[in-house]
Design a protein around this motif. Structure first.
Motif, PDB file in Angstrom:
ATOM      1  N   ASP A   1      -2.331  -9.523  -0.533  1.00  0.00           N
ATOM      2  CA  ASP A   1      -2.026  -8.241   0.118  1.00  0.00           C
ATOM      3  C   ASP A   1      -3.012  -7.862   1.200  1.00  0.00           C
ATOM      4  OD1 ASP A   1       0.194  -7.287  -1.683  1.00  0.00           O
ATOM      5  OD2 ASP A   1      -1.363  -7.696  -3.158  1.00  0.00           O
ATOM      6  N   GLY A   2      -4.183  -8.490   1.202  1.00  0.00           N
ATOM      7  CA  GLY A   2      -5.166  -8.085   2.198  1.00  0.00           C
ATOM      8  C   GLY A   2      -6.437  -8.888   2.072  1.00  0.00           C
ATOM      9  N   ALA A   3      -7.446  -8.457   2.840  1.00  0.00           N
ATOM     10  CA  ALA A   3      -8.720  -9.171   2.832  1.00  0.00           C
ATOM     11  C   ALA A   3      -9.876  -8.190   2.873  1.00  0.00           C
ATOM     12  CB  ALA A   3      -8.805 -10.111   4.035  1.00  0.00           C
ATOM     13  N   VAL A   4     -10.996  -8.643   2.317  1.00  0.00           N
ATOM     14  CA  VAL A   4     -12.252  -7.926   2.489  1.00  0.00           C
ATOM     15  C   VAL A   4     -12.927  -8.564   3.692  1.00  0.00           C
ATOM     16  CG1 VAL A   4     -14.478  -7.316   1.480  1.00  0.00           C
ATOM     17  CG2 VAL A   4     -12.495  -7.588  -0.001  1.00  0.00           C
ATOM     18  N   CYS A   5     -13.330  -7.754   4.634  1.00  0.00           N
ATOM     19  CA  CYS A   5     -14.021  -8.296   5.801  1.00  0.00           C
ATOM     20  C   CYS A   5     -15.069  -7.293   6.242  1.00  0.00           C
ATOM     21  CB  CYS A   5     -13.040  -8.555   6.937  1.00  0.00           C
ATOM     22  SG  CYS A   5     -12.259  -7.063   7.575  1.00  0.00           S
ATOM     23  N   SER A   6     -15.960  -7.729   7.110  1.00  0.00           N
ATOM     24  CA  SER A   6     -16.929  -6.787   7.650  1.00  0.00           C
ATOM     25  C   SER A   6     -16.211  -5.932   8.697  1.00  0.00           C
ATOM     26  CB  SER A   6     -18.098  -7.554   8.264  1.00  0.00           C
ATOM     27  OG  SER A   6     -18.175  -7.328   9.633  1.00  0.00           O
ATOM     28  N   PRO A   7     -16.655  -4.699   8.889  1.00  0.00           N
ATOM     29  CA  PRO A   7     -15.996  -3.862   9.896  1.00  0.00           C
ATOM     30  C   PRO A   7     -16.084  -4.464  11.291  1.00  0.00           C
ATOM     31  CG  PRO A   7     -17.940  -2.755   8.959  1.00  0.00           C
ATOM     32  CD  PRO A   7     -17.721  -3.993   8.157  1.00  0.00           C
ATOM     33  N   VAL A   8     -17.081  -5.327  11.501  1.00  0.00           N
ATOM     34  CA  VAL A   8     -17.240  -5.971  12.809  1.00  0.00           C
ATOM     35  C   VAL A   8     -16.042  -6.882  13.107  1.00  0.00           C
ATOM     36  CG1 VAL A   8     -18.750  -7.529  14.128  1.00  0.00           C
ATOM     37  CG2 VAL A   8     -19.750  -5.835  12.589  1.00  0.00           C
ATOM     38  N   GLU A   9     -15.438  -7.444  12.051  1.00  0.00           N
ATOM     39  CA  GLU A   9     -14.289  -8.341  12.268  1.00  0.00           C
ATOM     40  C   GLU A   9     -12.952  -7.620  12.147  1.00  0.00           C
ATOM     41  OE1 GLU A   9     -16.065 -10.330   9.150  1.00  0.00           O
ATOM     42  OE2 GLU A   9     -17.649 -10.424  10.643  1.00  0.00           O
ATOM     43  N   ALA A  10     -12.977  -6.335  11.768  1.00  0.00           N
ATOM     44  CA  ALA A  10     -11.720  -5.660  11.414  1.00  0.00           C
ATOM     45  C   ALA A  10     -10.714  -5.589  12.559  1.00  0.00           C
ATOM     46  CB  ALA A  10     -12.019  -4.261  10.885  1.00  0.00           C
ATOM     47  N   SER A  11     -11.174  -5.305  13.787  1.00  0.00           N
ATOM     48  CA  SER A  11     -10.177  -5.094  14.852  1.00  0.00           C
ATOM     49  C   SER A  11      -9.433  -6.385  15.169  1.00  0.00           C
ATOM     50  CB  SER A  11     -10.800  -4.482  16.102  1.00  0.00           C
ATOM     51  OG  SER A  11     -11.782  -5.327  16.596  1.00  0.00           O
ATOM     52  N   GLN A  12     -10.142  -7.514  15.170  1.00  0.00           N
ATOM     53  CA  GLN A  12      -9.473  -8.792  15.440  1.00  0.00           C
ATOM     54  C   GLN A  12      -8.475  -9.123  14.309  1.00  0.00           C
ATOM     55  OE1 GLN A  12     -11.794 -12.354  15.114  1.00  0.00           O
ATOM     56  NE2 GLN A  12     -10.508 -13.493  16.524  1.00  0.00           N
ATOM     57  N   LEU A  13      -8.919  -8.903  13.059  1.00  0.00           N
ATOM     58  CA  LEU A  13      -8.032  -9.202  11.927  1.00  0.00           C
ATOM     59  C   LEU A  13      -6.797  -8.296  11.950  1.00  0.00           C
ATOM     60  CD1 LEU A  13     -10.311 -11.019  10.874  1.00  0.00           C
ATOM     61  CD2 LEU A  13      -9.980 -10.012   8.648  1.00  0.00           C
ATOM     62  N   ARG A  14      -7.014  -7.041  12.290  1.00  0.00           N
ATOM     63  CA  ARG A  14      -5.889  -6.095  12.343  1.00  0.00           C
ATOM     64  C   ARG A  14      -4.868  -6.558  13.373  1.00  0.00           C
ATOM     65  NH1 ARG A  14      -4.055  -4.103   9.085  1.00  0.00           N
ATOM     66  NH2 ARG A  14      -5.570  -2.602   8.353  1.00  0.00           N
ATOM     67  N   GLN A  15      -5.384  -6.969  14.547  1.00  0.00           N
ATOM     68  CA  GLN A  15      -4.506  -7.406  15.637  1.00  0.00           C
ATOM     69  C   GLN A  15      -3.683  -8.634  15.231  1.00  0.00           C
ATOM     70  OE1 GLN A  15      -7.020  -8.179  18.936  1.00  0.00           O
ATOM     71  NE2 GLN A  15      -5.450  -7.701  20.437  1.00  0.00           N
ATOM     72  N   ILE A  16      -4.352  -9.579  14.569  1.00  0.00           N
ATOM     73  CA  ILE A  16      -3.678 -10.846  14.279  1.00  0.00           C
ATOM     74  C   ILE A  16      -2.877 -10.801  12.973  1.00  0.00           C
ATOM     75  CG2 ILE A  16      -4.090 -13.325  13.849  1.00  0.00           C
ATOM     76  CD1 ILE A  16      -6.340 -13.068  15.949  1.00  0.00           C
ATOM     77  N   CYS A  17      -3.390 -10.123  11.967  1.00  0.00           N
ATOM     78  CA  CYS A  17      -2.695 -10.107  10.666  1.00  0.00           C
ATOM     79  C   CYS A  17      -1.640  -8.995  10.576  1.00  0.00           C
ATOM     80  CB  CYS A  17      -3.694  -9.965   9.525  1.00  0.00           C
ATOM     81  SG  CYS A  17      -4.861 -11.328   9.448  1.00  0.00           S
ATOM     82  N   GLY A  18      -1.650  -8.063  11.495  1.00  0.00           N
ATOM     83  CA  GLY A  18      -0.622  -7.017  11.528  1.00  0.00           C
ATOM     84  C   GLY A  18      -0.960  -5.813  10.661  1.00  0.00           C
ATOM     85  N   ASP A  19      -0.069  -4.811  10.731  1.00  0.00           N
ATOM     86  CA  ASP A  19      -0.360  -3.527  10.085  1.00  0.00           C
ATOM     87  C   ASP A  19      -0.160  -3.529   8.579  1.00  0.00           C
ATOM     88  OD1 ASP A  19      -1.097  -2.363  12.398  1.00  0.00           O
ATOM     89  OD2 ASP A  19       0.870  -1.490  12.833  1.00  0.00           O
ATOM     90  N   ASN A  20       0.605  -4.525   8.064  1.00  0.00           N
ATOM     91  CA  ASN A  20       0.878  -4.489   6.621  1.00  0.00           C
ATOM     92  C   ASN A  20      -0.140  -5.240   5.777  1.00  0.00           C
ATOM     93  OD1 ASN A  20       3.108  -2.917   6.944  1.00  0.00           O
ATOM     94  ND2 ASN A  20       4.434  -4.687   7.334  1.00  0.00           N
ATOM     95  N   PHE A  21      -1.174  -5.762   6.430  1.00  0.00           N
ATOM     96  CA  PHE A  21      -2.202  -6.514   5.699  1.00  0.00           C
ATOM     97  C   PHE A  21      -3.402  -5.575   5.515  1.00  0.00           C
ATOM     98  CE2 PHE A  21      -5.385 -10.091   5.568  1.00  0.00           C
ATOM     99  CZ  PHE A  21      -4.840 -10.745   4.462  1.00  0.00           C
ATOM    100  N   LEU A  22      -3.752  -5.324   4.238  1.00  0.00           N
ATOM    101  CA  LEU A  22      -4.831  -4.357   3.969  1.00  0.00           C
ATOM    102  C   LEU A  22      -6.191  -4.906   4.372  1.00  0.00           C
ATOM    103  CD1 LEU A  22      -4.475  -2.896   0.364  1.00  0.00           C
ATOM    104  CD2 LEU A  22      -4.282  -1.686   2.528  1.00  0.00           C
ATOM    105  N   LEU A  23      -6.968  -4.092   5.049  1.00  0.00           N
ATOM    106  CA  LEU A  23      -8.345  -4.492   5.368  1.00  0.00           C
ATOM    107  C   LEU A  23      -9.308  -3.570   4.643  1.00  0.00           C
ATOM    108  CD1 LEU A  23      -8.124  -5.288   9.187  1.00  0.00           C
ATOM    109  CD2 LEU A  23      -7.987  -6.876   7.257  1.00  0.00           C
ATOM    110  N   VAL A  24     -10.108  -4.174   3.788  1.00  0.00           N
ATOM    111  CA  VAL A  24     -11.070  -3.435   2.972  1.00  0.00           C
ATOM    112  C   VAL A  24     -12.457  -3.806   3.502  1.00  0.00           C
ATOM    113  CG1 VAL A  24     -11.927  -3.114   0.617  1.00  0.00           C
ATOM    114  CG2 VAL A  24      -9.495  -3.610   0.987  1.00  0.00           C
ATOM    115  N   CYS A  25     -13.210  -2.811   3.948  1.00  0.00           N
ATOM    116  CA  CYS A  25     -14.491  -3.115   4.620  1.00  0.00           C
ATOM    117  C   CYS A  25     -15.713  -2.544   3.923  1.00  0.00           C
ATOM    118  CB  CYS A  25     -14.468  -2.579   6.043  1.00  0.00           C
ATOM    119  SG  CYS A  25     -13.280  -3.407   7.101  1.00  0.00           S
ATOM    120  N   PRO A  26     -16.515  -3.431   3.303  1.00  0.00           N
ATOM    121  CA  PRO A  26     -17.875  -3.038   2.915  1.00  0.00           C
ATOM    122  C   PRO A  26     -18.750  -3.243   4.157  1.00  0.00           C
ATOM    123  CG  PRO A  26     -17.198  -5.077   1.809  1.00  0.00           C
ATOM    124  CD  PRO A  26     -16.207  -4.803   2.894  1.00  0.00           C
ATOM    125  N   GLY A  27     -20.066  -3.160   3.981  1.00  0.00           N
ATOM    126  CA  GLY A  27     -20.909  -3.323   5.167  1.00  0.00           C
ATOM    127  C   GLY A  27     -20.765  -2.105   6.065  1.00  0.00           C
TER     128      GLY A  27
END
Ligand code: C5P
Length: 246
Positions: free
Chosen positions: A158-184
């Motif tokens: 359903d989603g990935a844990v990533c650093s907020p530094v990588e979030a915008s690229q992941l959001r763009q490529i994985c789309g809006d339905n993929f959850l991004l959970v950011c520690p850091g």
């Protein structure tokens, strides 16, 4: 969307007594992360306590093993009725697929909602230098995190844990339905501690994070309630999230 629906506080304490004291102190926090330290100490009892207080739970046990073993672990964890559950993307495609199915089976057996299964891409404490020189991974760090997220997405997570530094690229490529959970996540006034790839709470939300995971800036603050309020105010004023009455 309210601040308490987007910020998960990491309950990284050693025992049940301290955990419950924090949960009661921070009454506005509705989503708590139970990780390796606390779960190893208390076992599932802490999950029952949180549920009895109507809290949402991110069970962050970061499973990493062969397909049969991680599937069994996810089946068992899903029976607790937790909201989010983590597994390392480096377990590989077969393990990720088996874990996804097993989490659904476990939840169905217990008659609870299945957890959202979230892949760890790369720990936010790992720097680009450590990735190259210690882990010997020949990809640039953002590319590696992206490839791990794509592997998780292709495997049905359903989603990935990533650093907020990588979030915008992941959001763009994985789309809006993929959850991004950011520690850091580190407010400007907090120590970086061991986090190497961090942004402020507002920057992380703007970068595309669905959930922020924040631990020590709140839980180790001299006044945890004040720290929560400062983060809540920052998110309310700079990204328009609405705040609970404090
Ligand atoms: O105290 P701090 O804000 O650094 O807490 C971050 C939490 O998020 C910790 O519980 C840590 O285990 C977890 N985490 C992380 N990096 C990841 C995955 C989880 O820091 N990639």
């Amino acid at each position: 969307m309210k601040v308490e629906q987007r910020v998960i506080v990491a309950l990284d304490v050693a025992d049940e007594e301290r955990a419950i004291a924090l949960v009661d102190q921070l009454a506005h926090v509705s989503f708590w992360k139970v990780g390796l330290e606390l779960f190893t100490s208390t076992g599932p009892k802490i999950l029952q306590e949180l549920k009895s207080k109507q809290k949402r739970i991110f069970l962050d046990l970061k499973f990493d093993d062969i397909p049969n073993t991680v599937a069994g672990a996810c089946r068992s964890a899903a029976r607790y009725g937790v909201d989010l559950l983590t597994i390392h993307a480096t377990c590989g495609r077969d393990a990720l697929k088996a874990a996804t199915e097993a989490a659904k089976e476990g939840a169905a057996q217990a008659g609870v909602k299945p957890p959202q299964l979230i892949a760890i891409t790369l720990l936010t404490s790992i720097s680009a230098r450590q990735l190259a020189f210690d882990l010997k991974i020949p990809l640039e760090l953002p590319e590696y995190a992206l490839q791990m997220a794509l592997l998780a997405q292709e495997s049905g997570l359903d989603g990935a844990v990533c650093s907020p530094v990588e979030a915008s690229q992941l959001r763009q490529i994985c789309g809006d339905n993929f959850l991004l959970v950011c520690p850091g996540v580190r407010p400007t006034w907090a120590d970086q501690t061991d986090q190497k790839r961090s942004l402020t709470p507002a920057q992380a939300i703007k970068a595309g994070a669905d959930y922020l995971v924040i631990g020590r800036p709140i839980t180790a603050a001299p006044d945890p309630e004040l720290a929560w309020k400062r983060i809540s105010d920052e998110l309310t004023s700079s990204v328009g999230l609405s705040s609970p009455v404090l």
